[in-house]
Every structure is written in C-alpha cells, then in structure tokens.
Scaffold this motif. Structure first.
Motif, mmCIF file in Angstrom:
data_model
loop_
_atom_site.group_PDB
_atom_site.id
_atom_site.type_symbol
_atom_site.label_atom_id
_atom_site.label_comp_id
_atom_site.label_asym_id
_atom_site.label_seq_id
_atom_site.Cartn_x
_atom_site.Cartn_y
_atom_site.Cartn_z
ATOM 1 N N VAL A 81 0.843 -1.199 0.000
ATOM 2 C CA VAL A 81 0.000 0.000 0.000
ATOM 3 C C VAL A 81 0.877 1.248 0.000
ATOM 4 C CG1 VAL A 81 -1.611 1.377 1.376
ATOM 5 C CG2 VAL A 81 -2.034 -1.066 1.051
ATOM 6 N N GLN A 82 1.896 1.250 0.832
ATOM 7 C CA GLN A 82 2.790 2.417 0.895
ATOM 8 C C GLN A 82 3.472 2.657 -0.442
ATOM 9 O OE1 GLN A 82 3.117 4.609 3.613
ATOM 10 N NE2 GLN A 82 3.934 5.764 1.881
ATOM 11 N N LYS A 83 3.973 1.591 -1.050
ATOM 12 C CA LYS A 83 4.635 1.739 -2.350
ATOM 13 C C LYS A 83 3.657 2.267 -3.408
ATOM 14 C CE LYS A 83 7.999 -1.902 -1.474
ATOM 15 N NZ LYS A 83 8.340 -3.325 -1.689
ATOM 16 N N LEU A 84 2.440 1.710 -3.414
ATOM 17 C CA LEU A 84 1.455 2.163 -4.394
ATOM 18 C C LEU A 84 1.077 3.628 -4.163
ATOM 19 C CD1 LEU A 84 -0.768 -1.053 -4.533
ATOM 20 C CD2 LEU A 84 0.619 -0.111 -6.399
ATOM 21 N N GLN A 85 0.929 4.008 -2.904
ATOM 22 C CA GLN A 85 0.625 5.411 -2.594
ATOM 23 C C GLN A 85 1.777 6.324 -2.997
ATOM 24 O OE1 GLN A 85 -2.119 6.892 -1.662
ATOM 25 N NE2 GLN A 85 -3.256 4.976 -1.592
ATOM 26 N N ASP A 86 3.007 5.854 -2.790
ATOM 27 C CA ASP A 86 4.173 6.638 -3.193
ATOM 28 C C ASP A 86 4.219 6.815 -4.711
ATOM 29 O OD1 ASP A 86 4.890 6.897 -0.552
ATOM 30 O OD2 ASP A 86 6.510 5.419 -0.635
ATOM 31 N N PHE A 87 3.857 5.779 -5.439
ATOM 32 C CA PHE A 87 3.776 5.917 -6.900
ATOM 33 C C PHE A 87 2.673 6.904 -7.267
ATOM 34 C CE2 PHE A 87 5.609 1.458 -7.207
ATOM 35 C CZ PHE A 87 6.822 1.863 -7.741
ATOM 36 N N LYS A 88 1.539 6.770 -6.616
ATOM 37 C CA LYS A 88 0.376 7.605 -6.937
ATOM 38 C C LYS A 88 0.667 9.090 -6.705
ATOM 39 C CE LYS A 88 -4.589 7.968 -6.069
ATOM 40 N NZ LYS A 88 -5.748 7.357 -5.392
ATOM 41 N N THR A 89 1.363 9.382 -5.626
ATOM 42 C CA THR A 89 1.644 10.783 -5.295
ATOM 43 C C THR A 89 2.894 11.320 -5.989
ATOM 44 O OG1 THR A 89 2.951 10.163 -3.348
ATOM 45 C CG2 THR A 89 0.574 10.558 -3.012
ATOM 46 N N GLY A 90 3.648 10.432 -6.648
ATOM 47 C CA GLY A 90 4.863 10.863 -7.316
ATOM 48 C C GLY A 90 6.067 10.888 -6.401
ATOM 49 N N LYS A 91 5.889 10.455 -5.165
ATOM 50 C CA LYS A 91 6.998 10.435 -4.204
ATOM 51 C C LYS A 91 8.063 9.436 -4.633
ATOM 52 C CE LYS A 91 7.789 9.695 0.748
ATOM 53 N NZ LYS A 91 7.126 9.346 2.018
ATOM 54 N N ARG A 92 7.616 8.355 -5.245
ATOM 55 C CA ARG A 92 8.538 7.309 -5.692
ATOM 56 C C ARG A 92 8.642 7.388 -7.216
ATOM 57 N NH1 ARG A 92 9.034 1.520 -3.171
ATOM 58 N NH2 ARG A 92 10.324 0.509 -4.713
ATOM 59 N N PRO A 93 9.846 7.570 -7.747
ATOM 60 C CA PRO A 93 9.988 7.685 -9.198
ATOM 61 C C PRO A 93 9.643 6.382 -9.913
ATOM 62 C CG PRO A 93 12.144 7.771 -8.104
ATOM 63 C CD PRO A 93 11.113 7.671 -7.037
ATOM 64 N N ALA A 94 9.092 6.534 -11.104
ATOM 65 C CA ALA A 94 8.716 5.366 -11.898
ATOM 66 C C ALA A 94 8.542 5.781 -13.349
ATOM 67 C CB ALA A 94 7.417 4.771 -11.369
ATOM 68 N N THR A 95 8.532 4.800 -14.206
ATOM 69 C CA THR A 95 8.275 5.098 -15.607
ATOM 70 C C THR A 95 6.796 4.963 -15.938
ATOM 71 O OG1 THR A 95 8.778 2.805 -16.170
ATOM 72 C CG2 THR A 95 10.568 4.407 -16.378
ATOM 73 N N ILE A 96 6.145 3.971 -15.337
ATOM 74 C CA ILE A 96 4.741 3.746 -15.649
ATOM 75 C C ILE A 96 3.866 3.579 -14.396
ATOM 76 C CG2 ILE A 96 4.979 1.240 -15.869
ATOM 77 C CD1 ILE A 96 2.997 1.482 -18.256
ATOM 78 N N MET A 97 4.472 3.143 -13.288
ATOM 79 C CA MET A 97 3.674 2.845 -12.096
ATOM 80 C C MET A 97 2.916 4.058 -11.572
ATOM 81 S SD MET A 97 3.247 -0.233 -11.232
ATOM 82 C CE MET A 97 2.421 0.176 -9.716
ATOM 83 N N HIS A 98 3.502 5.249 -11.671
ATOM 84 C CA HIS A 98 2.776 6.415 -11.153
ATOM 85 C C HIS A 98 1.521 6.674 -11.983
ATOM 86 C CE1 HIS A 98 5.443 8.063 -14.231
ATOM 87 N NE2 HIS A 98 4.596 9.069 -14.323
ATOM 88 N N GLN A 99 1.582 6.392 -13.279
ATOM 89 C CA GLN A 99 0.400 6.570 -14.129
ATOM 90 C C GLN A 99 -0.656 5.528 -13.805
ATOM 91 O OE1 GLN A 99 1.726 6.497 -18.157
ATOM 92 N NE2 GLN A 99 3.251 8.094 -17.821
ATOM 93 N N LEU A 100 -0.218 4.300 -13.592
ATOM 94 C CA LEU A 100 -1.171 3.232 -13.268
ATOM 95 C C LEU A 100 -1.815 3.468 -11.911
ATOM 96 C CD1 LEU A 100 0.900 0.161 -14.491
ATOM 97 C CD2 LEU A 100 -1.065 1.210 -15.622
ATOM 98 N N ALA A 101 -1.016 3.810 -10.924
ATOM 99 C CA ALA A 101 -1.538 3.977 -9.565
ATOM 100 C C ALA A 101 -2.562 5.104 -9.479
ATOM 101 C CB ALA A 101 -0.391 4.226 -8.585
ATOM 102 N N LYS A 102 -2.392 6.138 -10.286
ATOM 103 C CA LYS A 102 -3.340 7.254 -10.272
ATOM 104 C C LYS A 102 -4.721 6.856 -10.783
ATOM 105 C CE LYS A 102 0.021 10.949 -10.604
ATOM 106 N NZ LYS A 102 0.600 12.007 -11.421
ATOM 107 N N GLY A 103 -4.791 5.721 -11.464
ATOM 108 C CA GLY A 103 -6.073 5.258 -11.996
ATOM 109 C C GLY A 103 -6.942 4.544 -10.985
ATOM 110 N N TYR A 104 -6.459 4.392 -9.777
ATOM 111 C CA TYR A 104 -7.208 3.668 -8.743
ATOM 112 C C TYR A 104 -7.435 4.570 -7.537
ATOM 113 C CZ TYR A 104 -5.886 -0.512 -11.372
ATOM 114 O OH TYR A 104 -5.724 -1.433 -12.365
ATOM 115 N N THR A 105 -8.538 4.318 -6.848
ATOM 116 C CA THR A 105 -8.775 5.018 -5.577
ATOM 117 C C THR A 105 -7.859 4.409 -4.514
ATOM 118 O OG1 THR A 105 -10.473 3.479 -4.798
ATOM 119 C CG2 THR A 105 -11.219 5.334 -6.175
ATOM 120 N N ASP A 106 -7.736 5.100 -3.400
ATOM 121 C CA ASP A 106 -6.919 4.567 -2.302
ATOM 122 C C ASP A 106 -7.464 3.222 -1.826
ATOM 123 O OD1 ASP A 106 -5.448 6.864 -2.543
ATOM 124 O OD2 ASP A 106 -6.219 7.787 -0.705
ATOM 125 N N GLU A 107 -8.776 3.106 -1.774
ATOM 126 C CA GLU A 107 -9.399 1.837 -1.345
ATOM 127 C C GLU A 107 -9.089 0.715 -2.335
ATOM 128 O OE1 GLU A 107 -13.816 0.889 -1.552
ATOM 129 O OE2 GLU A 107 -13.513 1.238 0.592
#
Length: 101
Positions: free
Chosen positions: A61-87
């Motif tokens: 969950v922490q890793k996915l949230q970090d991708f979603k918020t851009g805290k953790r660098p990624a090539t595609i994961m940040h785009q994917l994670a933004k497509g989902y709600t926190d739940e």
C-alpha cells in the motif's frame, strides 16, 4: 408461518451478501490481473522482475501510494496507480499479500 418466512428471508439476504462479496473478490482479481504483464500471474514474477506475491500489505500500500503521489519515481507505475482510488489500491495490495510466494 412467520418464522419460516423469516428464515427464508434471512437465507436470501445471506445469499445476496455472499454474491456481493464474491463479485468484489472477482473485481479485485481483475484489477490485479492488470499487474501480470510486469509482475507475473498472481504477482509471482519471472527472474529479474519484482514479485508482489506474499509481500506485506502495508508495504505494498505504501509503495502504491508513493507511486500515486509521485513520491517514488517510476516510468509507468505512477500513471497506473493514479487510476485507482486509495481503497482500490489497498484491495489490490491485500490480494497480492494473500498470494503464496
């Protein structure tokens, strides 16, 4: 007569609840299947890729949230994670955490 009717109503409610729970599980499997290209079926990746199966739900969950918020660098994961709600991300993390390594 009323007691019998109540029992059938209770049984019907339980069946509907079970069907709803199963539909939720199926939806989570669909979301998790989107991860298979990089992380393997049920999160068991091939050598060289990151396996998700059996990891801690909280860590995922922490890793996915970090991708979603851009805290953790990624090539595609940040785009994917933004497509989902926190739940939804928590549900996906829970699914992979429940898988055997």
């Amino acid at each position: 007569m009323v007691t019998t009717t109540n029992k059938w109503l209770a049984a019907g409610v339980l069946c509907l609840a079970a069907a709803g729970a199963q539909a939720q599980v199926n939806q989570i499997k669909v979301w998790a299947a989107a991860c298979a290209n990089c992380h393997g079926t049920d999160g068991r990746a091939a050598a060289g890729a990151v396996s998700l199966a059996g990891q801690s739900k909280n860590d995922l969950v922490q890793k996915l949230q970090d991708f979603k918020t851009g805290k953790r660098p990624a090539t595609i994961m940040h785009q994917l994670a933004k497509g989902y709600t926190d739940e939804q991300l928590a549900d996906i993390a829970g699914y992979f955490a429940a898988q055997k390594k």
